[in-house]
Design a protein around this motif. Structure first.
Motif, PDB file in Angstrom:
ATOM      1  N   PRO A  21       0.812  -1.225   0.000  1.00 22.61           N
ATOM      2  CA  PRO A  21       0.000   0.000   0.000  1.00 22.61           C
ATOM      3  C   PRO A  21       0.844   1.274   0.000  1.00 22.61           C
ATOM      4  O   PRO A  21       0.504   2.251  -0.668  1.00 22.61           O
ATOM      5  CB  PRO A  21      -0.816  -0.114   1.293  1.00 22.61           C
ATOM      6  N   TYR A  22       1.948   1.274   0.719  1.00 22.39           N
ATOM      7  CA  TYR A  22       2.812   2.454   0.725  1.00 22.39           C
ATOM      8  C   TYR A  22       3.474   2.669  -0.626  1.00 22.39           C
ATOM      9  O   TYR A  22       3.631   3.793  -1.084  1.00 22.39           O
ATOM     10  CB  TYR A  22       3.884   2.325   1.813  1.00 22.39           C
ATOM     11  N   GLY A  23       3.851   1.592  -1.275  1.00 22.83           N
ATOM     12  CA  GLY A  23       4.453   1.694  -2.597  1.00 22.83           C
ATOM     13  C   GLY A  23       3.468   2.208  -3.628  1.00 22.83           C
ATOM     14  O   GLY A  23       3.813   3.026  -4.484  1.00 22.83           O
ATOM     15  N   MET A  24       2.226   1.733  -3.559  1.00 22.23           N
ATOM     16  CA  MET A  24       1.214   2.213  -4.495  1.00 22.23           C
ATOM     17  C   MET A  24       0.914   3.692  -4.284  1.00 22.23           C
ATOM     18  O   MET A  24       0.740   4.443  -5.242  1.00 22.23           O
ATOM     19  CB  MET A  24      -0.064   1.384  -4.353  1.00 22.23           C
ATOM     20  N   ALA A  25       0.874   4.120  -3.021  1.00 20.57           N
ATOM     21  CA  ALA A  25       0.655   5.539  -2.733  1.00 20.57           C
ATOM     22  C   ALA A  25       1.836   6.367  -3.233  1.00 20.57           C
ATOM     23  O   ALA A  25       1.646   7.454  -3.795  1.00 20.57           O
ATOM     24  CB  ALA A  25       0.455   5.747  -1.238  1.00 20.57           C
ATOM     25  N   ALA A  26       3.054   5.868  -3.054  1.00 18.97           N
ATOM     26  CA  ALA A  26       4.232   6.597  -3.526  1.00 18.97           C
ATOM     27  C   ALA A  26       4.227   6.714  -5.044  1.00 18.97           C
ATOM     28  O   ALA A  26       4.521   7.784  -5.589  1.00 18.97           O
ATOM     29  CB  ALA A  26       5.507   5.901  -3.051  1.00 18.97           C
ATOM     30  N   PHE A  28       1.592   6.693  -6.964  1.00 14.61           N
ATOM     31  CA  PHE A  28       0.537   7.648  -7.304  1.00 14.61           C
ATOM     32  C   PHE A  28       1.044   9.081  -7.182  1.00 14.61           C
ATOM     33  O   PHE A  28       0.837   9.904  -8.079  1.00 14.61           O
ATOM     34  CB  PHE A  28      -0.682   7.426  -6.398  1.00 14.61           C
ATOM     35  N   PHE A  29       1.714   9.397  -6.080  1.00 14.98           N
ATOM     36  CA  PHE A  29       2.216  10.753  -5.896  1.00 14.98           C
ATOM     37  C   PHE A  29       3.330  11.082  -6.889  1.00 14.98           C
ATOM     38  O   PHE A  29       3.432  12.220  -7.356  1.00 14.98           O
ATOM     39  CB  PHE A  29       2.680  10.970  -4.458  1.00 14.98           C
ATOM     40  N   VAL A  31       3.489   9.931  -9.946  1.00 21.52           N
ATOM     41  CA  VAL A  31       2.817  10.164 -11.223  1.00 21.52           C
ATOM     42  C   VAL A  31       2.180  11.547 -11.244  1.00 21.52           C
ATOM     43  O   VAL A  31       2.300  12.283 -12.236  1.00 21.52           O
ATOM     44  CB  VAL A  31       1.777   9.047 -11.498  1.00 21.52           C
ATOM     45  N   VAL A  32       1.519  11.919 -10.165  1.00 20.96           N
ATOM     46  CA  VAL A  32       0.897  13.253 -10.097  1.00 20.96           C
ATOM     47  C   VAL A  32       1.963  14.334 -10.156  1.00 20.96           C
ATOM     48  O   VAL A  32       1.825  15.321 -10.893  1.00 20.96           O
ATOM     49  CB  VAL A  32       0.028  13.379  -8.826  1.00 20.96           C
ATOM     50  N   ALA A  33       3.045  14.154  -9.408  1.00 18.07           N
ATOM     51  CA  ALA A  33       4.127  15.150  -9.429  1.00 18.07           C
ATOM     52  C   ALA A  33       4.767  15.218 -10.812  1.00 18.07           C
ATOM     53  O   ALA A  33       5.089  16.302 -11.302  1.00 18.07           O
ATOM     54  CB  ALA A  33       5.177  14.809  -8.374  1.00 18.07           C
ATOM     55  N   GLY A  34       4.949  14.076 -11.464  1.00 19.26           N
ATOM     56  CA  GLY A  34       5.506  14.057 -12.817  1.00 19.26           C
ATOM     57  C   GLY A  34       4.603  14.759 -13.804  1.00 19.26           C
ATOM     58  O   GLY A  34       5.076  15.483 -14.701  1.00 19.26           O
ATOM     59  N   TYR A  35       3.285  14.563 -13.664  1.00 22.50           N
ATOM     60  CA  TYR A  35       2.344  15.247 -14.553  1.00 22.50           C
ATOM     61  C   TYR A  35       2.473  16.761 -14.418  1.00 22.50           C
ATOM     62  O   TYR A  35       2.569  17.481 -15.409  1.00 22.50           O
ATOM     63  CB  TYR A  35       0.911  14.804 -14.237  1.00 22.50           C
ATOM     64  N   PHE A  36       2.453  17.255 -13.181  1.00 18.25           N
ATOM     65  CA  PHE A  36       2.566  18.701 -12.986  1.00 18.25           C
ATOM     66  C   PHE A  36       3.941  19.222 -13.388  1.00 18.25           C
ATOM     67  O   PHE A  36       4.057  20.344 -13.881  1.00 18.25           O
ATOM     68  CB  PHE A  36       2.235  19.083 -11.549  1.00 18.25           C
ATOM     69  N   LEU A  37       4.963  18.432 -13.197  1.00 16.12           N
ATOM     70  CA  LEU A  37       6.304  18.844 -13.611  1.00 16.12           C
ATOM     71  C   LEU A  37       6.370  19.001 -15.122  1.00 16.12           C
ATOM     72  O   LEU A  37       6.921  19.982 -15.632  1.00 16.12           O
ATOM     73  CB  LEU A  37       7.330  17.810 -13.134  1.00 16.12           C
TER      74      LEU A  37
END
Length: 77
Positions: A21-26, A28-29, A31-37
């Motif tokens: 679960p921690y890996g999946m959350a990491a 996800f974050f 991917v979101v950070a990469g999108y905004f970057l």
């Protein structure tokens, strides 16, 4: 005495970090950070794409060699 050490030679059934679960959350974050970057810094990425490709080479080398299971006792086999 029981000298049965079979349990020492069985592989452990640990899940990879990205399936936890921690890996999946990491992921996800990341991917979101990469999108905004990419969306906010697209002009910088477009002009420096060759350096990003060169940066991927060592990163892929480090992360993709995790499944080789290199040990020192392979010489005797």
């Amino acid at each position: 005495m029981n000298y049965d050490h079979e349990h020492y030679h069985k592989p452990e059934k640990n899940r990879p970090w990205w399936k936890t679960p921690y890996g999946m959350a990491a992921i996800f974050f990341f991917v979101v950070a990469g999108y905004f970057l990419i969306t906010e810094h697209g002009a910088h990425i477009g002009s420096n794409w060759i350096w990003l490709i060169l940066l991927l080479c060592p990163l892929m080398h480090v992360f993709m060699h995790g499944g080789h299971n290199h040990t020192d006792d392979e010489e005797g086999k």
